[in-house]
Design an enzyme around this catalytic site. Structure first.
Site, PDB file in Angstrom:
ATOM      1  N   GLU A   1       0.800  -1.230  -0.035  1.00  0.00           N
ATOM      2  CA  GLU A   1      -0.125   0.019   0.096  1.00  0.00           C
ATOM      3  C   GLU A   1       1.059   1.295  -0.012  1.00  0.00           C
ATOM      4  OE1 GLU A   1      -4.131  -1.788   2.242  1.00  0.00           O
ATOM      5  OE2 GLU A   1      -2.397  -0.831   3.515  1.00  0.00           O
TER       6      GLU A   1
ATOM      7  N   CYS B   1     -11.280   0.356   7.169  1.00  0.00           N
ATOM      8  CA  CYS B   1     -10.647   1.853   8.001  1.00  0.00           C
ATOM      9  C   CYS B   1     -11.252   2.863   7.051  1.00  0.00           C
ATOM     10  CB  CYS B   1      -9.233   1.769   7.563  1.00  0.00           C
ATOM     11  SG  CYS B   1      -8.542   1.072   6.244  1.00  0.00           S
TER      12      CYS B   1
END
Lengths: 654, 654
Positions: A326, A410
């Site tokens: 990421e 998230c």
């Protein structure tokens, strides 16, 4: 362009705790801050796309996320940890070990919403319920994390690189600060204070070293300082920021965790994009509070922004080009179809840019806020308010769609807390000027120059450029109204008061109109909003020979849903092509589209070879009508190819 | 073009065990095979780049890898497991849980080398040493894996999805088959037989279900059947292939493991690229042996090849576009700078293509072998023979360099075993024809049409197209010499015997010259090798508006090391530009380069903005001289940018 003269904040630092400001960050009076936000309720966004997003957030998204936090067991995890629900907190734990953070972020979002709607009894009850659960879930020693309990309690703080305890704690503290600022109540703040005391009993000089493997706690500590006035939290924040890259390397020294060098020495934006941007945000907070003690860190933060903005940021404002890790990729590595550009990274980008703006007043940061918000951030929320993007690519073959929830959830509550607090990001003040950061129909009331300046803004921005601002109330003396002069505009808007042209002072990215304002006066101006095709740095391989259509702050894309008879992947456009702006109030909740023409080749045959001689004649391209929609709105209709970067047709039409 | 008439294999299946063939696969006599390989020692590659790679493999790489297997502890792991070295096999275990497989692959490579050099005493001693270690490391029940021993023995077969026990076992079996075929000795074959019996005592119909999470064991089992004549292994191979996607889903049903559907129903190439290609390889072996029982699987394998070749294969032959999951991406998702294209995937591609060729005789598969070998496979080995690529991108900014070893060291020994066995891939026979698959200076001797056909090939291919083949020995009757008519050639080469033109029979991707050959005759022909720029399918975003320079089977790239005064990332070329072929015997071990011209813009300023208005004038491009080198040879000089896909300059020169 002259620099704006710095103005002291309106409130000394020590007074902040006594007069809480309902905003996610409160740098009032900090030596390194030029500006302060306007609190929620003092600003309203009443029309246009931001108001619409906020309406959906209030009516749909917050409720949806609450139910999903209940449905996925995240709140029950905390209930069991606190003895409020039967069951084994370890055996019955559901979800990821950082599931608490989703609850904390929902709670923060709900608190900001409550600040706007204090009479929303259901929301208040929900908030009270969750606060009670968190109080119960907190250990006597202040620890709070529903995963690391009972037999797993021995694992507490044993792996701060990977196990997100400080990350969850940071969101807890932020929720507590939001709760305090929104309601004036100190119940949850007390939980946060106990938690921070516990952390500091474990970590700190002379105790254990350790950087937070997933930053978030640093920026939360600064806000805890601002909310309580207790300088210990500021010291702790500085210590935790400086732990990154410090010896001994408690979290392993990898750039993934921003631990490869002391942050003050870092000059390239690397690592996990969300972690990096949260850490830069926390570092910016620290630098804002104690610039005299953090000179090299301040230089690092400035240099890191430069690297991000000039080499590693998508045109949509997205951040992080690699799925693996990421992570930010190499400089100019900004692939489109596999862009990661996590919604959380866009939230972090927005929050960092805002803090950089409050610190410096430089228009570049406001421009960044506006651009990421209207493109790669709000793209994370579907038009139904119930489905979300985790990943925000700039090209797709039709397979990428929003989801109701994620195993790692998230993004949805992160988007919700940002949207809920949006009005506090929309305006800022210094001693004598009210600065508009986000242009939208709405109202704002702020204390400047010893009085109250209240404005009612009428505009259809960003669809149209005309802005009309009625002065509802004004101080007796002179004060300033600062309006954006965006970097994307070829020239600043001209302004008139009651029809008579007024000369503004050019600041960095703003026009400041300073005079004695009278109630009833109307300030008008128009942002020219031509279609503005952009090209990228030639080393951005995914954009070479391509353009992206923009207009004002909006980035547009071609989506298959608007086209029939050809595939948008077969389209090329002229770089100097004419694009007509067409309002489409019935489309995608109301938008403008860009209409132009391009050249479309016939779709390749299903068995077309992958490689062929370059000199083989290509099928003739046909002139076709194209409709580009704002990137933020894509993937709300039937699935199909989408692209932001459009190939430029060569002069011979191929 | 007429199809070639199928010929029966020369040897019945049941005889294979009695007359081992020194090649990685031995489909002689299989009902689904049209062709059989030529064994090692019957073929020699004596000149040109393949011979040079093999020389380095023999002189440097095999020794280097052996030392690294010793250095990293992989052989010691096995020694400790077998009680040949003091220490705790669990506590002292070094490396990954699949470290054994590196030893097995080195051993396979060494055995193929020994088949060529049976008098290499040191190599034989090394091999004997490792075989002795493996014998010692095998448990009484046949299990062999140095990681899952002592207290970890309880974990055996508990996680066949992730723990690579069958993968390691597959490489063990392949090493054993290689050892048997190269030496005639049955010591290691006995180990493999015991291992396979153990596996089949745990898994199988009525016992435990379970697909191998990392395929490899399937193709190994087929070869164990071929080496021993015991049909049970063939049944086991078929059973393991059919376990993928079968209920119950013992390994979770994810496409990453090719477990999302029965393989016979799969039509899209997905998942982890190496795992996928190994499984397709094993499935092809099974289909070759029992086509009458595996019709749908045969259709699947053919369809999967089509999907791979037409939608998911890099122009370099690389496979797998995503770092995350080391996976194939979506169709036409073939990004260049973040291409994964693992060296092991190129090996698997080569091995699968070979089996498809032996099964069908179709030239497409030969072309694929040649293309991946000369580009994305041998790029994995540095010119020093001591450093390796794991990942083979098609563009780079200068950061990607070969490494001496890897934490997961699968690629170096995999490349070594392929190179060591290369001559057996270079030729194949059916009943009356000798087929040349890989053109290189060398010799070959094969039994065809009831006699021995022996040829001496003189050529500087792929640098030059001229081929001269002397008939050294020939059967009395007519037989065929089949020479490639590659798909990349606009027309097949014309052939002459002793200067007199001969008419060949056009087969699928070959020209077959069938006649009564006489010793001393010389067959000559010339492959035209013009520079052939390729374009990609328009949906390959990384190649849109770009070309790749190819010549014969070689793909070229621009590497910074050949250019001064501009950055190769700032270059564009004309799609119809002229490229001159220049031999450079002194460069990169001897190569040809392509010399042409392009347009180079000045390098962007270090602070150049990431995005700018598309209508801003661009700096004028200058005409520059360009030198393109074979992709296989890049990253052997000073680091710098490289790219395969070159932007095409628009007609106005921008």
């Amino acid at each position: 362009m002259p620099s704006r003269v710095p103005s002291p904040g309106p409130t000394p630092a020590t007074d902040r705790a006594a007069a809480p400001l309902a905003a996610p960050a409160d740098p009032r009076g900090a030596p390194g801050a030029l500006l302060a936000p306007v609190p929620l309720r003092a600003a309203e966004l009443t029309g246009g796309p931001l108001a619409e997003v906020r309406r959906r957030n209030r009516e749909v998204t917050l409720e949806t996320i609450y139910r999903r936090c209940e449905g996925c067991g995240a709140i029950d995890n905390l209930r069991r940890a606190g003895g409020l629900l039967a069951g084994d907190p370890v055996a019955d734990f559901q979800g990821q070990y950082y599931a608490d953070s989703d609850v904390h972020k929902w709670l923060e979002a709900a608190c900001w919403q409550l600040a706007e709607d204090p009479d929303d009894a259901r929301l208040r009850e929900r908030i009270d319920t969750v606060v009670t659960v968190l109080e119960a879930a907190q250990d006597e020693d202040g620890y709070l994390n529903s995963y690391f309990v009972n037999e797993r309690a021995a694992r507490r703080w044993t792996n701060i690189r990977d196990e997100h305890e400080m990350y969850c704690g940071g969101h807890l503290v932020q929720a507590a600060v939001a709760h305090f600022r929104a309601t004036g109540e100190r119940r949850l703040l007390a939980v946060a204070i106990r938690f921070a005391a516990h952390v500091w009993s474990v970590f700190g000089p002379g105790r254990r070293p350790g950087a937070d493997g997933h930053p978030e706690y640093e920026t939360a500590l600064v806000e805890l300082y601002r909310a309580t006035g207790d300088e210990a939290y500021l010291e702790q924040a500085l210590w935790f920021v400086e732990q990154h890259g410090a010896e001994p390397r408690a979290i392993g020294g990898r750039d993934y965790h921003l631990d490869h060098a002391p942050l003050a020495e870092q000059r390239e934006v690397v690592g996990h994009a969300v972690r990096a941007l949260y850490l830069y945000t926390g570092a910016t907070d620290v630098v804002t509070e104690v610039p005299e003690r953090t000179g090299p860190l301040g230089e690092a933060v400035t240099a890191l922004w430069r690297d991000f903005a000039d080499r590693k940021r998508y045109v949509t404002g997205g951040a992080g080009s690699r799925h693996e890790g990421e992570a930010f990729g190499a400089r100019w590595e900004l692939g489109d179809e596999r862009a990661y550009a996590e919604s959380c990274a866009s939230v972090a980008h927005f929050q960092w840019a805002w803090r950089m703006f409050l610190r410096t007043g430089a228009g570049e940061f406001r421009d960044a806020m506006e651009e990421v918000l209207h493109n790669g951030l709000l793209s994370g929320i579907g038009l139904d308010g119930e489905e979300f993007f985790y990943v925000n690519p700039l090209a797709d073959n039709g397979g990428h769609r929003r989801s109701p929830w994620f195993g790692t959830a998230c993004c949805p509550p992160n988007l919700a807390r940002l949207v809920a607090s949006l009005p506090s990001y929309a305006f800022a003040t210094d001693a004598d000027t009210l600065w508009t950061l986000l242009l939208a129909e709405g109202r704002v009331r702020a204390e400047v120059a010893g009085g109250t300046l209240e404005l009612a803004v009428s505009t259809a921005y960003p669809w149209e450029g005309a802005v009309s601002i009625e002065v509802v109330n004004a101080p007796e003396g002179a004060c300033g109204i600062a309006l954006p002069a965006p970097g994307w505009a070829s020239a600043p808007a001209g302004w008139a008061v009651d029809g008579a042209e007024v000369e503004g002072e050019a600041a960095d990215g703003f026009t400041v109109l300073r005079r004695v304002w009278r109630a009833g006066e109307v300030l008008t101006g128009t942002y020219p909003l031509p279609v503005r095709p952009l090209a990228a740095h030639p080393w951005v391989r995914a954009a070479r020979g391509r353009i992206a259509l923009t207009r004002g702050p909006l980035v547009f894309c071609l989506e298959q849903a608007d086209h029939e008879g050809f595939d948008v992947r077969d389209v090329a456009v002229r770089s100097d092509g004419a694009w007509e702006v067409e309002p489409r109030p019935e489309l995608l909740g109301g938008t403008v589209v860009l209409r132009g023409t391009g050249l479309a080749r016939p779709a390749p045959a299903p068995d077309a070879p992958l490689y062929r001689p370059a000199d083989e004649p290509e099928p003739a391209a046909e002139r076709v009508a194209l409709t580009a929609v704002p990137y933020r709105l894509w993937a709300n209709r039937e699935a199909g190819p989408m692209q932001v970067w459009l190939p430029v047709a060569s002069a011979d039409g191929a």
